[in-house]
Motif scaffolding. Structure first.
Motif, short mmCIF file in Angstrom:
data_model
loop_
_atom_site.label_atom_id
_atom_site.label_comp_id
_atom_site.label_asym_id
_atom_site.label_seq_id
_atom_site.Cartn_x
_atom_site.Cartn_y
_atom_site.Cartn_z
N ARG A 42 -37.33 95.72 -8.73
CA ARG A 42 -38.71 96.17 -8.97
C ARG A 42 -38.96 96.41 -10.46
NH1 ARG A 42 -40.09 101.42 -7.16
NH2 ARG A 42 -37.94 101.39 -6.67
N PHE A 45 -39.11 93.06 -12.23
CA PHE A 45 -40.40 92.40 -11.98
C PHE A 45 -41.46 92.94 -12.93
CE2 PHE A 45 -40.58 90.41 -7.47
CZ PHE A 45 -39.34 89.83 -7.64
N GLU A 46 -41.51 94.26 -13.08
CA GLU A 46 -42.50 94.88 -13.95
C GLU A 46 -42.29 94.45 -15.40
OE1 GLU A 46 -42.42 99.12 -13.39
OE2 GLU A 46 -42.71 98.93 -11.22
N GLY A 49 -43.08 90.70 -15.79
CA GLY A 49 -44.44 90.29 -15.43
C GLY A 49 -44.46 89.25 -14.33
N VAL A 50 -43.51 89.33 -13.41
CA VAL A 50 -43.49 88.39 -12.29
C VAL A 50 -43.79 89.15 -11.00
CG1 VAL A 50 -41.88 86.80 -13.39
CG2 VAL A 50 -40.99 88.61 -11.93
N ARG A 51 -44.21 88.40 -9.98
CA ARG A 51 -44.58 89.02 -8.71
C ARG A 51 -43.76 88.54 -7.54
NH1 ARG A 51 -51.04 89.52 -8.31
NH2 ARG A 51 -51.21 91.28 -9.72
N SER A 52 -42.90 87.55 -7.78
CA SER A 52 -42.11 87.03 -6.66
C SER A 52 -40.74 86.60 -7.13
CB SER A 52 -42.83 85.82 -6.03
OG SER A 52 -42.75 84.70 -6.89
N GLN A 55 -40.99 83.17 -8.84
CA GLN A 55 -41.37 83.26 -10.25
C GLN A 55 -40.19 83.74 -11.09
OE1 GLN A 55 -44.77 85.91 -10.11
NE2 GLN A 55 -46.18 84.20 -10.44
#
Length: 101
Positions: A42, A45-46, A49-52, A55
């Motif tokens: 998590r 991801f932050e 700047g990815v959401r999956s 990515q």
């Protein structure tokens, strides 16, 4: 190695996930709980700047895996010829010919 401000733990998780590991598999490899893997993921991801996961894997492949891969050039005519012969022999060995009776 440092990449985009990730901690060593986050990078370890990202590396495994980018290469297809599940959270549980990454946890087993890193000797941590799946919850810890999820937390690192998590945060990564932050920061990235990815959401999956897709990515994440694409970004990792483009920026990390590609940067660490050796670059090979075929500078001389002899090396290009040798490479062409190798490719041709590989292609020919993959061909199966069936002769009718």
């Amino acid at each position: 190695m440092e990449w985009r401000g990730l901690t060593r733990s986050e990078l370890g998780v990202v590396r495994l996930i980018a290469h297809g590991a599940t959270n549980r598999e990454a946890a087993e490899r890193l000797f941590v709980s799946p919850h810890t893997v999820n937390t690192h993921l998590r945060h990564a991801f932050e920061k990235l700047g990815v959401r999956s996961r897709v990515q994440l894997a694409r970004l990792y492949a483009r920026e990390v895996d590609a940067a660490s891969a050796p670059v090979r050039t075929l500078s001389s005519p002899a090396s290009r010829r040798c490479f062409s012969d190798h490719v041709r022999s590989q292609m020919m060995s993959a061909v199966t010919v069936t002769v009718p009776r």
